[in-house]
Design a protein around this motif. Structure first.
Motif, PDB file in Angstrom:
ATOM      1  N   ARG A 122       0.781  -1.188  -0.258  1.00 31.87           N
ATOM      2  CA  ARG A 122       0.134   0.034   0.010  1.00 31.87           C
ATOM      3  C   ARG A 122       0.565   1.313   0.011  1.00 31.87           C
ATOM      4  O   ARG A 122       0.513   2.294  -0.734  1.00 31.87           O
ATOM      5  CB  ARG A 122      -0.824  -0.174   1.093  1.00 31.87           C
ATOM      6  CG  ARG A 122      -2.073  -0.931   0.884  1.00 31.87           C
ATOM      7  CD  ARG A 122      -3.198  -0.589   1.985  1.00 31.87           C
ATOM      8  NE  ARG A 122      -2.898  -1.456   3.275  1.00 31.87           N
ATOM      9  CZ  ARG A 122      -2.907  -2.609   3.749  1.00 31.87           C
ATOM     10  NH1 ARG A 122      -3.714  -3.373   2.744  1.00 31.87           N
ATOM     11  NH2 ARG A 122      -2.700  -3.120   4.795  1.00 31.87           N
ATOM     12  N   ARG A 123       2.020   1.241   0.735  1.00 28.13           N
ATOM     13  CA  ARG A 123       2.754   2.472   0.810  1.00 28.13           C
ATOM     14  C   ARG A 123       3.621   2.876  -0.608  1.00 28.13           C
ATOM     15  O   ARG A 123       3.569   3.652  -0.979  1.00 28.13           O
ATOM     16  CB  ARG A 123       3.906   2.030   2.026  1.00 28.13           C
ATOM     17  CG  ARG A 123       4.732   3.454   1.818  1.00 28.13           C
ATOM     18  CD  ARG A 123       4.295   4.540   2.200  1.00 28.13           C
ATOM     19  NE  ARG A 123       5.229   5.930   2.276  1.00 28.13           N
ATOM     20  CZ  ARG A 123       4.884   7.200   1.861  1.00 28.13           C
ATOM     21  NH1 ARG A 123       3.534   7.156   1.203  1.00 28.13           N
ATOM     22  NH2 ARG A 123       5.741   7.860   1.763  1.00 28.13           N
ATOM     23  N   LEU A 124       4.037   1.469  -1.292  1.00 23.12           N
ATOM     24  CA  LEU A 124       4.526   1.478  -2.540  1.00 23.12           C
ATOM     25  C   LEU A 124       3.573   1.936  -3.690  1.00 23.12           C
ATOM     26  O   LEU A 124       3.875   2.960  -4.501  1.00 23.12           O
ATOM     27  CB  LEU A 124       5.049   0.238  -2.939  1.00 23.12           C
ATOM     28  CG  LEU A 124       6.328  -0.336  -2.567  1.00 23.12           C
ATOM     29  CD1 LEU A 124       6.627  -1.803  -2.807  1.00 23.12           C
ATOM     30  CD2 LEU A 124       7.460   0.690  -2.837  1.00 23.12           C
ATOM     31  N   THR A 125       2.301   1.648  -3.463  1.00 23.33           N
ATOM     32  CA  THR A 125       1.385   2.279  -4.458  1.00 23.33           C
ATOM     33  C   THR A 125       1.230   3.725  -4.303  1.00 23.33           C
ATOM     34  O   THR A 125       0.908   4.468  -5.325  1.00 23.33           O
ATOM     35  CB  THR A 125      -0.087   1.380  -4.220  1.00 23.33           C
ATOM     36  OG1 THR A 125       0.032  -0.070  -4.302  1.00 23.33           O
ATOM     37  CG2 THR A 125      -1.219   1.875  -5.147  1.00 23.33           C
ATOM     38  N   VAL A 126       1.250   4.106  -3.265  1.00 24.89           N
ATOM     39  CA  VAL A 126       0.993   5.673  -2.895  1.00 24.89           C
ATOM     40  C   VAL A 126       2.141   6.429  -3.305  1.00 24.89           C
ATOM     41  O   VAL A 126       1.999   7.397  -4.112  1.00 24.89           O
ATOM     42  CB  VAL A 126       0.723   5.943  -1.348  1.00 24.89           C
ATOM     43  CG1 VAL A 126       0.807   7.518  -0.962  1.00 24.89           C
ATOM     44  CG2 VAL A 126      -0.666   5.505  -0.921  1.00 24.89           C
ATOM     45  N   ILE A 127       3.293   5.807  -2.986  1.00 27.05           N
ATOM     46  CA  ILE A 127       4.650   6.622  -3.642  1.00 27.05           C
ATOM     47  C   ILE A 127       4.545   6.557  -5.028  1.00 27.05           C
ATOM     48  O   ILE A 127       5.120   7.598  -5.757  1.00 27.05           O
ATOM     49  CB  ILE A 127       5.851   5.637  -3.219  1.00 27.05           C
ATOM     50  CG1 ILE A 127       6.050   5.981  -1.630  1.00 27.05           C
ATOM     51  CG2 ILE A 127       7.026   5.968  -3.869  1.00 27.05           C
ATOM     52  CD1 ILE A 127       7.224   5.523  -0.972  1.00 27.05           C
ATOM     53  N   GLU A 128       4.049   5.642  -5.679  1.00 24.18           N
ATOM     54  CA  GLU A 128       3.974   5.739  -7.295  1.00 24.18           C
ATOM     55  C   GLU A 128       3.345   7.050  -7.718  1.00 24.18           C
ATOM     56  O   GLU A 128       3.974   7.404  -8.689  1.00 24.18           O
ATOM     57  CB  GLU A 128       3.199   4.595  -7.807  1.00 24.18           C
ATOM     58  CG  GLU A 128       2.696   4.659  -9.401  1.00 24.18           C
ATOM     59  CD  GLU A 128       1.975   3.530  -9.768  1.00 24.18           C
ATOM     60  OE1 GLU A 128       1.573   3.557 -10.953  1.00 24.18           O
ATOM     61  OE2 GLU A 128       1.370   2.756  -9.049  1.00 24.18           O
ATOM     62  N   TYR A 129       2.626   7.556  -6.688  1.00 22.39           N
ATOM     63  CA  TYR A 129       1.825   9.125  -7.289  1.00 22.39           C
ATOM     64  C   TYR A 129       2.259  10.085  -6.415  1.00 22.39           C
ATOM     65  O   TYR A 129       2.076  11.267  -6.971  1.00 22.39           O
ATOM     66  CB  TYR A 129       0.343   8.933  -7.389  1.00 22.39           C
ATOM     67  CG  TYR A 129      -0.149   7.734  -8.294  1.00 22.39           C
ATOM     68  CD1 TYR A 129      -0.433   7.957  -9.604  1.00 22.39           C
ATOM     69  CD2 TYR A 129      -0.389   6.415  -7.847  1.00 22.39           C
ATOM     70  CE1 TYR A 129      -0.755   7.088 -10.491  1.00 22.39           C
ATOM     71  CE2 TYR A 129      -1.069   5.426  -8.485  1.00 22.39           C
ATOM     72  CZ  TYR A 129      -1.182   5.743 -10.135  1.00 22.39           C
ATOM     73  OH  TYR A 129      -1.197   4.738 -10.849  1.00 22.39           O
ATOM     74  N   GLU A 130       2.966   9.921  -5.453  1.00 23.30           N
ATOM     75  CA  GLU A 130       3.075  10.954  -4.532  1.00 23.30           C
ATOM     76  C   GLU A 130       4.126  11.794  -4.941  1.00 23.30           C
ATOM     77  O   GLU A 130       5.329  11.305  -5.720  1.00 23.30           O
ATOM     78  CB  GLU A 130       3.680  10.286  -3.119  1.00 23.30           C
ATOM     79  CG  GLU A 130       4.006  11.464  -2.029  1.00 23.30           C
ATOM     80  CD  GLU A 130       4.054  10.724  -0.672  1.00 23.30           C
ATOM     81  OE1 GLU A 130       4.046  11.403   0.445  1.00 23.30           O
ATOM     82  OE2 GLU A 130       4.395   9.552  -0.587  1.00 23.30           O
TER      83      GLU A 130
END
Length: 382
Positions: free
Chosen positions: A355-363
């Protein structure tokens, strides 16, 4: 070029890794994020006082140890590897380091308190209509006697529910999209100012955020920090530093995810043998490893360019973030797939990392946004 760490940086890395391995429990941190205050203040105090981690990334003038981009990389990667939920990037990179560059006495005093673990800030810079463009500021700050009157909205301000001060970008002259005319303001939210509304929520990766609305919020004259109308260059540098820090965080996350996935495939058996012995899965993990190594190279590129000229810095950071966004998706999704249904459960660490990696993709901007920025910078330099 030498990419090795100095003895001091190695001590910082090893000491932080040892501390996190011994005292940072994933179950406890997730519970604090989901049901508690959203973070662990005692861990933050240990970062500041026991380890000196916060000061390690701050200049001497505000009580830090004089650390620069390399120290930022070391700490950010360790934070990612342990899936730390405490707001390191928000408070240190977008907070103390940005405040230091404004040169304003009140900002310098607050930056020193952040390094000591006594204060937290959140940056309210982006706006809904502007996407990830820092220059698209519609929020206005108008003079009224000895005060500023701020009106506008800032959505998805990360760490705002935890912060005692906000750093807000507002337009003091010009039109939305102009590079000139943007000023930074320091807002004390210890006691919520009249006219400020905060809608708080928890993000998909268990961070705390808020949508902020400023309806005629009155601020004293000295709330303006840095040059009046000249805040954008300060903001852009801080944003690039924060993006590079998140790139390093992602490397730490992906190292952990990859190692856990390899170990899982050695233990999980099917048809009487470990699934890691299947050639198709071995090929998949080799592809994951290649994405990880490309990400490490991109991380070095961004970190080493942070003190370069603005255009060179921005190009390196965008190249790194585009690389990381692609790798985060590939490694995260493949790790979950190789774990099977267990990969998305609350009980298994891999789901939280995914989930954190998924957010970092767009952060701090998506892959497409940074590719477009890199192309524009390339045309400008040519």
């Amino acid at each position: 070029m030498d990419f090795g760490l100095t003895p001091e940086q190695q001590l910082l890395r090893d000491g932080l890794a040892k501390f996190l391995g011994a005292r940072y429990d994933l179950t406890i941190s997730r519970a604090a994020a989901k049901e508690g205050a959203g973070w662990q203040p005692e861990i933050w105090q240990a970062f500041a006082v026991d380890l000196g981690v916060l000061g390690a990334c701050l200049p001497d003038e505000i009580g830090g140890a004089g650390g620069g981009p390399e120290e930022l990389m070391v700490v950010s990667e360790a934070v990612g590897h342990a899936l730390v939920v405490e707001p390191f990037v928000d408070a240190i990179v977008l907070g103390a380091r940005l405040l230091h560059r404004t040169g304003t006495p009140s900002a310098l005093a607050l930056a020193e308190r952040i390094g000591e673990g006594e204060a937290l800030t959140a940056l309210a810079a982006l706006e809904e209509a502007g996407g990830d463009r820092l220059s698209h500021v519609a929020t206005r700050a108008d003079r009224d006697g000895d005060e500023w009157v701020v009106t506008g909205a800032k959505p998805v301000v990360l760490s705002a529910p935890l912060a005692d001060h906000l750093i807000v970008s507002a337009r003091t002259s010009g039109a939305e999209g102009d590079r000139d005319g943007i000023t930074l303001f320091l807002v004390d939210v210890g006691e919520t100012p009249a006219g400020l509304t905060s809608h708080e929520f928890r993000t998909v990766d268990d961070r705390r955020a808020a949508d902020l609305v400023f309806d005629g919020v009155r601020l004293p004259a000295d709330a303006a920090i840095g040059p009046i109308g000249g805040g954008l260059p300060l903001l852009e540098r801080a944003w690039d530093e924060a993006t590079a820090a998140v790139v390093s965080e992602a490397v730490g996350l992906m190292r952990k995810v990859f190692a856990d996935t390899v170990e899982y495939t050695k233990q999980r058996s099917q048809f009487g043998q470990p699934i890691g012995s299947f050639q198709a899965l071995q090929h998949r993990m080799v592809d994951m490893y290649l994405e990880l190594e490309q990400s490490v190279a991109a991380q070095y590129l961004a970190i080493l360019a942070l003190d370069s000229e603005p255009a060179e810095r921005a190009a390196a950071v965008s190249a790194a973030k585009a690389t990381i966004s692609r790798a985060a998706r590939f490694i995260g999704q493949n790790a979950v797939q190789l774990h099977g249904g267990m990969g998305m459960t609350e009980e298994l660490a891999i789901g939280h990392y995914f989930r954190r990696l998924t957010v970092i993709e767009y952060e701090f901007g998506s892959q497409d946004a940074h590719l477009a920025r890199y192309a524009e910078l390339s045309r400008t330099r040519d």
